[in-house]
Design a protein around this motif. Structure first.
Motif, PDB file in Angstrom:
ATOM      1  N   LYS A   1      60.699 -44.947 -88.181  1.00  0.00           N
ATOM      2  CA  LYS A   1      60.415 -43.572 -88.597  1.00  0.00           C
ATOM      3  C   LYS A   1      61.560 -42.661 -88.162  1.00  0.00           C
ATOM      4  CE  LYS A   1      55.969 -44.150 -89.760  1.00  0.00           C
ATOM      5  NZ  LYS A   1      55.372 -43.785 -90.979  1.00  0.00           N
ATOM      6  N   LYS A   2      62.063 -41.884 -89.105  1.00  0.00           N
ATOM      7  CA  LYS A   2      63.188 -41.002 -88.797  1.00  0.00           C
ATOM      8  C   LYS A   2      62.788 -39.873 -87.859  1.00  0.00           C
ATOM      9  CE  LYS A   2      64.844 -40.850 -93.087  1.00  0.00           C
ATOM     10  NZ  LYS A   2      65.681 -40.378 -94.193  1.00  0.00           N
ATOM     11  N   ALA A   3      61.555 -39.394 -87.954  1.00  0.00           N
ATOM     12  CA  ALA A   3      61.117 -38.335 -87.045  1.00  0.00           C
ATOM     13  C   ALA A   3      61.183 -38.830 -85.603  1.00  0.00           C
ATOM     14  CB  ALA A   3      59.707 -37.878 -87.401  1.00  0.00           C
ATOM     15  N   GLN A   4      60.814 -40.080 -85.388  1.00  0.00           N
ATOM     16  CA  GLN A   4      60.903 -40.658 -84.042  1.00  0.00           C
ATOM     17  C   GLN A   4      62.356 -40.818 -83.618  1.00  0.00           C
ATOM     18  OE1 GLN A   4      58.718 -44.284 -84.638  1.00  0.00           O
ATOM     19  NE2 GLN A   4      56.763 -43.369 -84.028  1.00  0.00           N
ATOM     20  N   LEU A   5      63.199 -41.200 -84.558  1.00  0.00           N
ATOM     21  CA  LEU A   5      64.619 -41.347 -84.270  1.00  0.00           C
ATOM     22  C   LEU A   5      65.225 -40.002 -83.862  1.00  0.00           C
ATOM     23  CD1 LEU A   5      67.162 -43.155 -84.254  1.00  0.00           C
ATOM     24  CD2 LEU A   5      67.482 -42.534 -86.647  1.00  0.00           C
ATOM     25  N   ILE A   6      64.868 -38.952 -84.569  1.00  0.00           N
ATOM     26  CA  ILE A   6      65.378 -37.615 -84.234  1.00  0.00           C
ATOM     27  C   ILE A   6      64.888 -37.198 -82.847  1.00  0.00           C
ATOM     28  CG2 ILE A   6      65.276 -35.158 -84.866  1.00  0.00           C
ATOM     29  CD1 ILE A   6      65.305 -36.111 -87.831  1.00  0.00           C
ATOM     30  N   LYS A   7      63.624 -37.506 -82.523  1.00  0.00           N
ATOM     31  CA  LYS A   7      63.119 -37.214 -81.173  1.00  0.00           C
ATOM     32  C   LYS A   7      63.902 -37.986 -80.118  1.00  0.00           C
ATOM     33  CE  LYS A   7      58.407 -35.959 -82.430  1.00  0.00           C
ATOM     34  NZ  LYS A   7      56.993 -36.328 -82.375  1.00  0.00           N
ATOM     35  N   GLN A   8      64.259 -39.218 -80.429  1.00  0.00           N
ATOM     36  CA  GLN A   8      65.054 -40.034 -79.507  1.00  0.00           C
ATOM     37  C   GLN A   8      66.459 -39.443 -79.340  1.00  0.00           C
ATOM     38  OE1 GLN A   8      63.860 -42.684 -77.844  1.00  0.00           O
ATOM     39  NE2 GLN A   8      65.772 -43.016 -76.765  1.00  0.00           N
ATOM     40  N   ILE A   9      67.028 -38.933 -80.411  1.00  0.00           N
ATOM     41  CA  ILE A   9      68.339 -38.273 -80.334  1.00  0.00           C
ATOM     42  C   ILE A   9      68.245 -37.057 -79.417  1.00  0.00           C
ATOM     43  CG2 ILE A   9      70.041 -36.910 -81.648  1.00  0.00           C
ATOM     44  CD1 ILE A   9      69.499 -38.875 -84.007  1.00  0.00           C
ATOM     45  N   VAL A  10      67.196 -36.247 -79.597  1.00  0.00           N
ATOM     46  CA  VAL A  10      67.002 -35.058 -78.754  1.00  0.00           C
ATOM     47  C   VAL A  10      66.820 -35.473 -77.293  1.00  0.00           C
ATOM     48  CG1 VAL A  10      65.446 -33.125 -78.250  1.00  0.00           C
ATOM     49  CG2 VAL A  10      66.133 -33.588 -80.607  1.00  0.00           C
ATOM     50  N   ALA A  11      66.027 -36.511 -77.048  1.00  0.00           N
ATOM     51  CA  ALA A  11      65.799 -36.978 -75.676  1.00  0.00           C
ATOM     52  C   ALA A  11      67.112 -37.445 -75.038  1.00  0.00           C
ATOM     53  CB  ALA A  11      64.768 -38.103 -75.662  1.00  0.00           C
TER      54      ALA A  11
END
Length: 159
Positions: free
Chosen positions: A2-12
């Motif tokens: 999921k890209k939304a999860q990937l973006i959250k991982q990038i932010v983290a």
């Protein structure tokens, strides 16, 4: 993935990088302003060097904060089959038999994220690879001269 999860991982990851950088900037600032950094003669530049380092780290921290804000407001889109690659595309790319995953992001090219046991590298549309990918579609192939050798690329998938 999921890209939304990937973006959250990038932010983290960016937040973790910011934390490390802020600690280093505080240490550099303390070094620059400590009485032991006062120049002992006209050739002693320890304090000046520490001040430059602290300033550079502060600028880098601001860039990371700006990036976090951009990624927190980024809307991931899903790409339909045969739709051209654009921002937020998650691209599986084969280069001379080696398959890698790339996320086309607005900032922080080169950032590597571990997601679902796989490494995903953030690239920007301005990077050489990003420029080559933008507008291309799943299944497309091309060759590029890279470091004196020819590299064959194949876009395996775009989501």
């Amino acid at each position: 993935m999921k890209k939304a999860q990937l973006i959250k991982q990038i932010v983290a990851t960016l937040i973790a990088n910011l934390d490390v950088l802020e600690k280093a900037a505080r240490a550099s600032h303390a070094e620059a302003t400590h009485e032991s950094s006062k120049a002992e003669n006209k050739y002693d530049t320890r304090g000046l060097e520490a001040a430059y380092l602290a300033g550079g780290q502060a600028r880098q921290a601001k860039e990371i904060v700006d990036s976090i804000e951009v990624y927190e407001t980024l809307t991931a889109r899903d790409f339909k089959p045969r739709e051209p690659i654009d921002l937020t595309g998650l691209v599986e790319l084969n280069a001379d038999g080696t398959t890698s995953a790339y996320f086309i992001g607005p900032k922080n090219g080169g950032l590597e994220i571990e997601k679902d046991g796989r490494e995903v590298t953030v690239i920007t549309p301005q990077s050489p690879l990003g420029q080559n990918l933008m507008g291309k579609k799943t299944g497309q192939r091309w060759t590029t001269k890279l470091g004196g050798s020819i590299v064959k690329y194949h876009i395996v998938s775009v989501v």
